[in-house]
Design a protein around this motif. Structure first.
Motif, PDB file in Angstrom:
ATOM      1  N   LYS A   2       0.835  -1.185   0.000  1.00 40.58           N
ATOM      2  CA  LYS A   2       0.000   0.000   0.000  1.00 40.58           C
ATOM      3  C   LYS A   2       0.877   1.245   0.000  1.00 40.58           C
ATOM      4  O   LYS A   2       1.862   1.328   0.720  1.00 40.58           O
ATOM      5  CB  LYS A   2      -0.911   0.015   1.246  1.00 40.58           C
ATOM      6  CG  LYS A   2      -1.903  -1.129   1.307  1.00 40.58           C
ATOM      7  CD  LYS A   2      -2.744  -0.986   2.547  1.00 40.58           C
ATOM      8  CE  LYS A   2      -3.785  -2.098   2.643  1.00 40.58           C
ATOM      9  NZ  LYS A   2      -3.177  -3.380   2.897  1.00 40.58           N
ATOM     10  N   THR A   3       0.523   2.229  -0.814  1.00 48.72           N
ATOM     11  CA  THR A   3       1.264   3.481  -0.831  1.00 48.72           C
ATOM     12  C   THR A   3       0.896   4.308   0.387  1.00 48.72           C
ATOM     13  O   THR A   3      -0.142   4.093   1.019  1.00 48.72           O
ATOM     14  CB  THR A   3       0.936   4.280  -2.100  1.00 48.72           C
ATOM     15  OG1 THR A   3      -0.449   4.637  -2.084  1.00 48.72           O
ATOM     16  CG2 THR A   3       1.237   3.442  -3.355  1.00 48.72           C
ATOM     17  N   TYR A   4       1.760   5.309   0.689  1.00 49.34           N
ATOM     18  CA  TYR A   4       1.517   6.171   1.848  1.00 49.34           C
ATOM     19  C   TYR A   4       0.194   6.909   1.694  1.00 49.34           C
ATOM     20  O   TYR A   4      -0.570   7.039   2.651  1.00 49.34           O
ATOM     21  CB  TYR A   4       2.666   7.165   1.995  1.00 49.34           C
ATOM     22  CG  TYR A   4       2.476   8.142   3.139  1.00 49.34           C
ATOM     23  CD1 TYR A   4       2.677   7.747   4.462  1.00 49.34           C
ATOM     24  CD2 TYR A   4       2.075   9.456   2.886  1.00 49.34           C
ATOM     25  CE1 TYR A   4       2.489   8.635   5.506  1.00 49.34           C
ATOM     26  CE2 TYR A   4       1.882  10.346   3.924  1.00 49.34           C
ATOM     27  CZ  TYR A   4       2.096   9.940   5.224  1.00 49.34           C
ATOM     28  OH  TYR A   4       1.919  10.816   6.256  1.00 49.34           O
ATOM     29  N   SER A   5      -0.084   7.406   0.479  1.00 41.29           N
ATOM     30  CA  SER A   5      -1.324   8.151   0.264  1.00 41.29           C
ATOM     31  C   SER A   5      -2.554   7.274   0.486  1.00 41.29           C
ATOM     32  O   SER A   5      -3.561   7.724   1.035  1.00 41.29           O
ATOM     33  CB  SER A   5      -1.349   8.738  -1.147  1.00 41.29           C
ATOM     34  OG  SER A   5      -1.278   7.710  -2.115  1.00 41.29           O
ATOM     35  N   GLU A   6      -2.474   6.001   0.058  1.00 38.96           N
ATOM     36  CA  GLU A   6      -3.586   5.081   0.270  1.00 38.96           C
ATOM     37  C   GLU A   6      -3.790   4.805   1.748  1.00 38.96           C
ATOM     38  O   GLU A   6      -4.922   4.729   2.237  1.00 38.96           O
ATOM     39  CB  GLU A   6      -3.333   3.774  -0.487  1.00 38.96           C
ATOM     40  CG  GLU A   6      -3.591   3.855  -1.970  1.00 38.96           C
ATOM     41  CD  GLU A   6      -5.049   4.170  -2.285  1.00 38.96           C
ATOM     42  OE1 GLU A   6      -5.922   3.361  -1.935  1.00 38.96           O
ATOM     43  OE2 GLU A   6      -5.306   5.243  -2.858  1.00 38.96           O
ATOM     44  N   GLN A   7      -2.697   4.635   2.500  1.00 37.69           N
ATOM     45  CA  GLN A   7      -2.795   4.425   3.943  1.00 37.69           C
ATOM     46  C   GLN A   7      -3.409   5.642   4.627  1.00 37.69           C
ATOM     47  O   GLN A   7      -4.239   5.504   5.536  1.00 37.69           O
ATOM     48  CB  GLN A   7      -1.409   4.129   4.520  1.00 37.69           C
ATOM     49  CG  GLN A   7      -0.848   2.780   4.119  1.00 37.69           C
ATOM     50  CD  GLN A   7       0.547   2.556   4.660  1.00 37.69           C
ATOM     51  OE1 GLN A   7       1.191   3.473   5.158  1.00 37.69           O
ATOM     52  NE2 GLN A   7       1.035   1.324   4.560  1.00 37.69           N
ATOM     53  N   THR A   8      -3.009   6.833   4.184  1.00 36.78           N
ATOM     54  CA  THR A   8      -3.552   8.067   4.760  1.00 36.78           C
ATOM     55  C   THR A   8      -5.056   8.153   4.508  1.00 36.78           C
ATOM     56  O   THR A   8      -5.833   8.501   5.400  1.00 36.78           O
ATOM     57  CB  THR A   8      -2.854   9.302   4.155  1.00 36.78           C
ATOM     58  OG1 THR A   8      -1.452   9.206   4.380  1.00 36.78           O
ATOM     59  CG2 THR A   8      -3.375  10.583   4.796  1.00 36.78           C
ATOM     60  N   LYS A   9      -5.457   7.830   3.272  1.00 31.14           N
ATOM     61  CA  LYS A   9      -6.889   7.805   2.959  1.00 31.14           C
ATOM     62  C   LYS A   9      -7.623   6.809   3.854  1.00 31.14           C
ATOM     63  O   LYS A   9      -8.710   7.091   4.355  1.00 31.14           O
ATOM     64  CB  LYS A   9      -7.099   7.408   1.491  1.00 31.14           C
ATOM     65  CG  LYS A   9      -6.736   8.481   0.470  1.00 31.14           C
ATOM     66  CD  LYS A   9      -6.992   7.963  -0.928  1.00 31.14           C
ATOM     67  CE  LYS A   9      -6.582   8.973  -1.987  1.00 31.14           C
ATOM     68  NZ  LYS A   9      -6.795   8.440  -3.356  1.00 31.14           N
ATOM     69  N   VAL A  11      -6.830   5.776   6.862  1.00 29.98           N
ATOM     70  CA  VAL A  11      -6.938   6.310   8.224  1.00 29.98           C
ATOM     71  C   VAL A  11      -8.095   7.301   8.316  1.00 29.98           C
ATOM     72  O   VAL A  11      -8.900   7.259   9.255  1.00 29.98           O
ATOM     73  CB  VAL A  11      -5.620   6.978   8.657  1.00 29.98           C
ATOM     74  CG1 VAL A  11      -5.815   7.753   9.967  1.00 29.98           C
ATOM     75  CG2 VAL A  11      -4.528   5.941   8.829  1.00 29.98           C
ATOM     76  N   TRP A  12      -8.199   8.177   7.326  1.00 32.66           N
ATOM     77  CA  TRP A  12      -9.265   9.177   7.338  1.00 32.66           C
ATOM     78  C   TRP A  12     -10.641   8.531   7.184  1.00 32.66           C
ATOM     79  O   TRP A  12     -11.590   8.911   7.873  1.00 32.66           O
ATOM     80  CB  TRP A  12      -9.041  10.211   6.228  1.00 32.66           C
ATOM     81  CG  TRP A  12      -8.038  11.262   6.597  1.00 32.66           C
ATOM     82  CD1 TRP A  12      -6.790  11.417   6.098  1.00 32.66           C
ATOM     83  CD2 TRP A  12      -8.211  12.296   7.579  1.00 32.66           C
ATOM     84  NE1 TRP A  12      -6.156  12.482   6.696  1.00 32.66           N
ATOM     85  CE2 TRP A  12      -7.004  13.035   7.606  1.00 32.66           C
ATOM     86  CE3 TRP A  12      -9.236  12.673   8.424  1.00 32.66           C
ATOM     87  CZ2 TRP A  12      -6.813  14.122   8.447  1.00 32.66           C
ATOM     88  CZ3 TRP A  12      -9.055  13.759   9.274  1.00 32.66           C
ATOM     89  CH2 TRP A  12      -7.864  14.474   9.278  1.00 32.66           C
ATOM     90  N   ARG A 241      -7.336  -0.326   3.339  1.00 26.05           N
ATOM     91  CA  ARG A 241      -6.115   0.432   3.104  1.00 26.05           C
ATOM     92  C   ARG A 241      -5.157   0.481   4.289  1.00 26.05           C
ATOM     93  O   ARG A 241      -4.020   0.933   4.143  1.00 26.05           O
ATOM     94  CB  ARG A 241      -6.482   1.873   2.708  1.00 26.05           C
ATOM     95  CG  ARG A 241      -7.225   1.985   1.389  1.00 26.05           C
ATOM     96  CD  ARG A 241      -7.718   3.407   1.157  1.00 26.05           C
ATOM     97  NE  ARG A 241      -8.202   3.621  -0.211  1.00 26.05           N
ATOM     98  CZ  ARG A 241      -9.431   3.357  -0.621  1.00 26.05           C
ATOM     99  NH1 ARG A 241     -10.309   2.846   0.237  1.00 26.05           N
ATOM    100  NH2 ARG A 241      -9.785   3.582  -1.869  1.00 26.05           N
ATOM    101  N   ILE A 242      -5.614   0.078   5.480  1.00 27.73           N
ATOM    102  CA  ILE A 242      -4.767   0.174   6.669  1.00 27.73           C
ATOM    103  C   ILE A 242      -4.635  -1.186   7.344  1.00 27.73           C
ATOM    104  O   ILE A 242      -5.390  -2.113   7.069  1.00 27.73           O
ATOM    105  CB  ILE A 242      -5.332   1.209   7.683  1.00 27.73           C
ATOM    106  CG1 ILE A 242      -6.753   0.827   8.127  1.00 27.73           C
ATOM    107  CG2 ILE A 242      -5.308   2.604   7.092  1.00 27.73           C
ATOM    108  CD1 ILE A 242      -7.342   1.769   9.160  1.00 27.73           C
TER     109      ILE A 242
END
Length: 312
Positions: A2-9, A11-12, A241-242
């Protein structure tokens, strides 16, 4: 990977879902005159209608038709979804009743101990094993629940019912094979006839709150489907994603908000015994969450290797 942006999404998405669940008492409180049964009936009915709309918008009509055929051709799938529908309906009913009868603090306790109940069910039914950290967390949590029981002078049945019903619901979902969107659609499908019949009965007898209860009540009852389905959709997008560890940390957002609302907004009783009990449960959850990390597993494996080396 998973990319960082996908993980951030992720989490949100998950955090927003838990925020909605945490603030739900603010939604149910204004409906307390409608009665828990009527609120539940509308929650089920409008959730089903909304989920059908979501499946149509996401162009999953063929998937839903296929899953309905699977549902009625497999006894395992049928009973897992049927039992899940009964459990989640009971959980919703108890939660609505708790909020509208000044048991928000006790409801928050139920969702705090739910992760621990999940592990007990996993150990008892799925034969999962506990490590030493998790055993310690259970002992500490049990002490917290015992203190609360002693404080109340009676068993905290609201909290235990919420924890058990949601834990068993999760187990039933695990035994099935449908995703969260299809699962919720099928679960509400089982109970929507009873919900609709109850709504029709209340409206026919002039005791229903829908339309006759005023604009605000009507809108809130209609919106019950949105506040039910929306966080589940967000959660489904988040968990993809997380990691489960991150999900474990985020899941305590909802009961924490419930607790704060119960104490500071609704002025429910929160004594020193409550504080000690909740502190023990928070500590147990912290230990339990840490026990699921790679760092904890590394320490446990290292300890086992040392013990094995000592024996040799």
């Amino acid at each position: 990977m998973k990319t960082y942006s996908e993980q951030t999404k992720g989490v949100w998405y998950a955090a927003f879902a838990y925020l909605i669940w945490g603030f739900l008492p603010l939604y149910w409180k204004p409906l307390d005159q409608s009665g828990s049964g009527e609120i539940l009936a509308h929650r089920i009915f409008w959730s089903f209608v909304l989920m059908l709309a979501v499946m149509f918008i996401l162009k999953r009509k063929k998937t839903l038709n296929r899953d309905v055929k699977i549902l009625f051709s497999s006894k395992k799938q049928f009973f897992s979804v049927f039992i899940a529908s009964i459990l989640i309906s009971g959980n919703w009913l108890m939660y609505i009743w708790a909020v509208n009868n000044d048991h928000v603090v006790e409801a928050s306790l139920g969702y705090y101990i739910n992760p621990l109940v999940n592990v007990i069910l996993g150990m008892a039914v799925l034969k999962e094993r506990l490590n030493s950290w998790q055993i310690v967390s259970f002992v500490i949590a049990a002490c917290g629940v015992f203190l609360l029981t002693w404080q109340y002078g009676k068993f905290p049945w609201v909290a235990i019912f919420l924890a058990l019903s949601f834990g068993l619901y999760g187990l039933a979902k695990k035994l099935g094979s449908f995703d969260s969107l299809t699962g919720l659609t099928l679960e509400t499908m089982f109970v929507v006839p009873a919900a609709f019949a109850y709504i029709a009965y209340l409206q026919w007898n002039g005791t229903g709150s829908f339309i006759t209860g005023g604009i605000s009540t009507t809108v809130l009852l209609w919106g019950a489907g949105i506040v039910t389905a929306l966080p589940l959709v967000l959660f489904a997008q988040g968990v993809k994603r997380i990691t489960m560890t991150m999900t474990g940390f985020l899941q305590y957002i909802a009961p924490t908000i419930m607790l704060l609302l119960g104490v500071f907004l609704y002025h429910e009783t929160f004594t020193d015994i409550h504080l000690v009990s909740f502190t023990l449960i928070w500590l147990a959850l912290l230990i339990f969450t840490i026990s699921k990390t790679k760092w904890a597993n590394y320490l446990i494996n290292r300890k086992n290797k040392n013990s094995l080396s000592a024996k040799i």
